[in-house]
Design a protein around this motif. Sequence first.
Motif, PDB file in Angstrom:
ATOM      1  N   LEU A 172       0.837  -1.196   0.000  1.00  0.00           N
ATOM      2  CA  LEU A 172       0.000   0.000   0.000  1.00  0.00           C
ATOM      3  C   LEU A 172       0.874   1.249   0.000  1.00  0.00           C
ATOM      4  O   LEU A 172       0.574   2.238  -0.684  1.00  0.00           O
ATOM      5  N   ARG A 173       1.962   1.229   0.750  1.00  0.00           N
ATOM      6  CA  ARG A 173       2.865   2.388   0.782  1.00  0.00           C
ATOM      7  C   ARG A 173       3.586   2.553  -0.556  1.00  0.00           C
ATOM      8  O   ARG A 173       3.839   3.679  -0.988  1.00  0.00           O
ATOM      9  N   VAL A 209      -6.811   7.602   0.470  1.00  0.00           N
ATOM     10  CA  VAL A 209      -5.978   6.512   0.974  1.00  0.00           C
ATOM     11  C   VAL A 209      -4.535   6.721   0.517  1.00  0.00           C
ATOM     12  O   VAL A 209      -3.586   6.550   1.295  1.00  0.00           O
ATOM     13  N   ARG A 210      -4.376   7.117  -0.739  1.00  0.00           N
ATOM     14  CA  ARG A 210      -3.032   7.351  -1.276  1.00  0.00           C
ATOM     15  C   ARG A 210      -2.328   8.472  -0.497  1.00  0.00           C
ATOM     16  O   ARG A 210      -1.175   8.333  -0.081  1.00  0.00           O
ATOM     17  N   THR A 211      -3.027   9.577  -0.315  1.00  0.00           N
ATOM     18  CA  THR A 211      -2.411  10.739   0.329  1.00  0.00           C
ATOM     19  C   THR A 211      -1.976  10.433   1.761  1.00  0.00           C
ATOM     20  O   THR A 211      -0.842  10.712   2.160  1.00  0.00           O
ATOM     21  N   MET A 212      -2.880   9.846   2.545  1.00  0.00           N
ATOM     22  CA  MET A 212      -2.561   9.613   3.944  1.00  0.00           C
ATOM     23  C   MET A 212      -1.570   8.469   4.120  1.00  0.00           C
ATOM     24  O   MET A 212      -0.753   8.490   5.051  1.00  0.00           O
ATOM     25  N   THR A 213      -1.610   7.477   3.253  1.00  0.00           N
ATOM     26  CA  THR A 213      -0.614   6.399   3.330  1.00  0.00           C
ATOM     27  C   THR A 213       0.770   6.957   3.044  1.00  0.00           C
ATOM     28  O   THR A 213       1.762   6.594   3.699  1.00  0.00           O
ATOM     29  N   LEU A 220      -2.610  -8.667  -2.151  1.00  0.00           N
ATOM     30  CA  LEU A 220      -3.458  -7.806  -2.984  1.00  0.00           C
ATOM     31  C   LEU A 220      -4.931  -8.152  -2.794  1.00  0.00           C
ATOM     32  O   LEU A 220      -5.782  -7.258  -2.700  1.00  0.00           O
ATOM     33  N   ARG A 221      -5.236  -9.438  -2.744  1.00  0.00           N
ATOM     34  CA  ARG A 221      -6.630  -9.831  -2.518  1.00  0.00           C
ATOM     35  C   ARG A 221      -7.109  -9.356  -1.148  1.00  0.00           C
ATOM     36  O   ARG A 221      -8.260  -8.920  -0.996  1.00  0.00           O
ATOM     37  N   ALA A 222      -6.231  -9.428  -0.153  1.00  0.00           N
ATOM     38  CA  ALA A 222      -6.611  -8.979   1.182  1.00  0.00           C
ATOM     39  C   ALA A 222      -6.863  -7.473   1.217  1.00  0.00           C
ATOM     40  O   ALA A 222      -7.833  -7.001   1.823  1.00  0.00           O
ATOM     41  N   ALA A 229      11.375   7.500   1.233  1.00  0.00           N
ATOM     42  CA  ALA A 229      12.454   7.473   0.244  1.00  0.00           C
ATOM     43  C   ALA A 229      12.799   6.051  -0.158  1.00  0.00           C
ATOM     44  O   ALA A 229      13.132   5.783  -1.325  1.00  0.00           O
ATOM     45  N   ASN A 230      12.703   5.117   0.784  1.00  0.00           N
ATOM     46  CA  ASN A 230      13.002   3.717   0.472  1.00  0.00           C
ATOM     47  C   ASN A 230      11.959   3.124  -0.469  1.00  0.00           C
ATOM     48  O   ASN A 230      12.294   2.374  -1.391  1.00  0.00           O
ATOM     49  N   TYR A 231      10.697   3.464  -0.245  1.00  0.00           N
ATOM     50  CA  TYR A 231       9.644   2.985  -1.148  1.00  0.00           C
ATOM     51  C   TYR A 231       9.797   3.616  -2.527  1.00  0.00           C
ATOM     52  O   TYR A 231       9.571   2.962  -3.553  1.00  0.00           O
ATOM     53  N   LEU A 232      10.181   4.876  -2.543  1.00  0.00           N
ATOM     54  CA  LEU A 232      10.376   5.560  -3.816  1.00  0.00           C
ATOM     55  C   LEU A 232      11.500   4.894  -4.615  1.00  0.00           C
ATOM     56  O   LEU A 232      11.388   4.713  -5.836  1.00  0.00           O
ATOM     57  N   THR A 233      12.562   4.494  -3.931  1.00  0.00           N
ATOM     58  CA  THR A 233      13.670   3.810  -4.606  1.00  0.00           C
ATOM     59  C   THR A 233      13.202   2.509  -5.239  1.00  0.00           C
ATOM     60  O   THR A 233      13.556   2.188  -6.390  1.00  0.00           O
ATOM     61  N   VAL A 234      12.396   1.737  -4.517  1.00  0.00           N
ATOM     62  CA  VAL A 234      11.875   0.482  -5.062  1.00  0.00           C
ATOM     63  C   VAL A 234      11.007   0.754  -6.289  1.00  0.00           C
ATOM     64  O   VAL A 234      11.110   0.061  -7.308  1.00  0.00           O
TER      65      VAL A 234
END
Length: 634
Positions: free
Chosen positions: A227-228, A298-302, A267-269, A313-318
Amino acid sequence: MKVFWIPAEEPEGMRAALYALAFLAGAGESEFSHAHPADILWRRLNALDFFWLLIIDNVDDPAVLGGSRRRITEGTEWIRPPETSNGAIIISSRNGRPERWAPWIKMRHIAPLDPEAGALILLDLAPSAGSHTHARDLARLLDGLPLALELAGRYLAAVSSSPFPIRGSATTFAEYMETYSERIERLGMDESRSHEPEEDRRVLSLTWEISLDLLNEQGHDLARPLLRLFSCCAPSPFPYQAILRPEVLSASPLFPDPTPERLAGALRALAGLSLITLDFVPRADDLWAAKINMHQLVRTMTRINAKRSGSLANYLTVLIQLLETASQDLEADNAGDWPKWAAIAPHCTAVLELVVADGIDPASDDLRLAMQTAQRVAWYRYMSGQYNQSVIDHEQAWNLAVRSWGRGSIEALETAGNLGRAMRENGDASGAEEFFRSTLAIAHESVGDEHPVSLTIRLSLARTVRETGRFSEAEAELRALLSIARRVLGGRHADTLMIVLNLAVCLRAQGRFEEGIRYYEEALAGWREDHSEDDLNTLDIRFEIAQSKHSIGLVDEAVGELRGIVEIAARVYGDEHPNTLTIRHGLAMSLKTLGETQAAIEELRQVLEGQRAQLGADHPLYLSTRRALEELTQ
């Protein structure tokens, strides 16, 4: 009443849906060859003899509905005031600024649900979770926000239906309120600020964090990191099967053991608790067809939660690595890849927006990777004729390159060259010329006059000068540039051949047709060595040769050649690609010379509608076609 619902998160998908609606309303294929699809749509909707409602959902940027506020106000774009009492239109948006909307659109603020209505939603989703009174109390606690109510209801439904209940999980409305209140105390939220936007977002954030805790306890430990990751993407459908590569995810400690089975379960969950929606497709061979959608709140607050935790930054790298891997085999000039580019492009540019807007500073190598992918997206937009969007994308990449590496860096110079080209094709020749000259001055200081990037910028500048009608000035520059390019790049280099082509155009414009044809033939022979017959530049050179034949009196031969070029361009690049329309304009002029006036008029009418849709009514090519049509119909 018949209801037509059109999602607007992805502009291209919205326009395709509206196009399909025109057919549903009774339009025939032949109608679209004579008018803009938006005109056909509203002509058909206004003619319906039953009550209908058109809902366009999630229009946060009014610009997706038309080329300009003026044209929306005038009722000449995709949304218009219905001309019949049988129909109505509703547009949902989080953009409440009146100046962004047309005056005929009446704005209505939608208040949260009252506790009674909220209780009904909760009881409908989780009928065994408690009494009506407790449901009403929970709805009041969640401020009547529909998304929060749905998330809470689906959470309770999931817990109650689990064959192995998790000890300590809230199973009733009352228990959910206790869990929620504990989190409020930990975060220090102010209940007196109910219904303020920031407080609403935090209410929502708590509901899905509670849901994510449940999924983690159920063994779906990939749910929260996924989700992040999605929160770093654009508010457009995300082609997850094409982008979520287990081999890339496994390189990050954020995604432990990301096997296809574990990813599918997570994803199903997430979809089961309405944190995302999954669009399944029956064909397993098309990885780009299966999409994920995510609510904007959901996108904004996550994303905010990830930033607070220090992991954004770590998620952005992935995500950068995933997007580069998914797009590495796509070619910007291959029309067969354009549907895939359209799916991935918003997410590639969203990465750069996140770097700039949120101050994320990924490692230098990752930033370069993100830049390269975004530049390829911008070039796809250029090649597919989306010049305005190409300007926006190139400008974003150029600004970041300047900020990161300086205006004299190769990254900034190459991006500046492509930005200038997009500006010119978008109708701003004077602005492009000024930008090319300032960039060339910087290239002179930083890399020298004979560096390939300097030669490319000089070529683009010379073409811009040529397109403003200063043919002798452009010819002198092109001849000087050709001498350098043949020595530095070689006679068969792509830029050298483009210099030859532009020189030929200058000669034809000055009436030196025979000399121009010799240069055209040299450019065509060289280009064909490395490019196919349906390459855009191959078609462009053939078009220029046909125009030259027309000029020396070989009009029948020119018409035959132009018909063949039009057939290839329309089949490969589409009827409304700007190059296809330019070729058709040339065909119309040749038909006029042959005395086939009615055929020329019909051709120009179709070209005019296509150029209005693709380029806008202020573009020089549109204005040129309109003048030609007016002369023929007077």
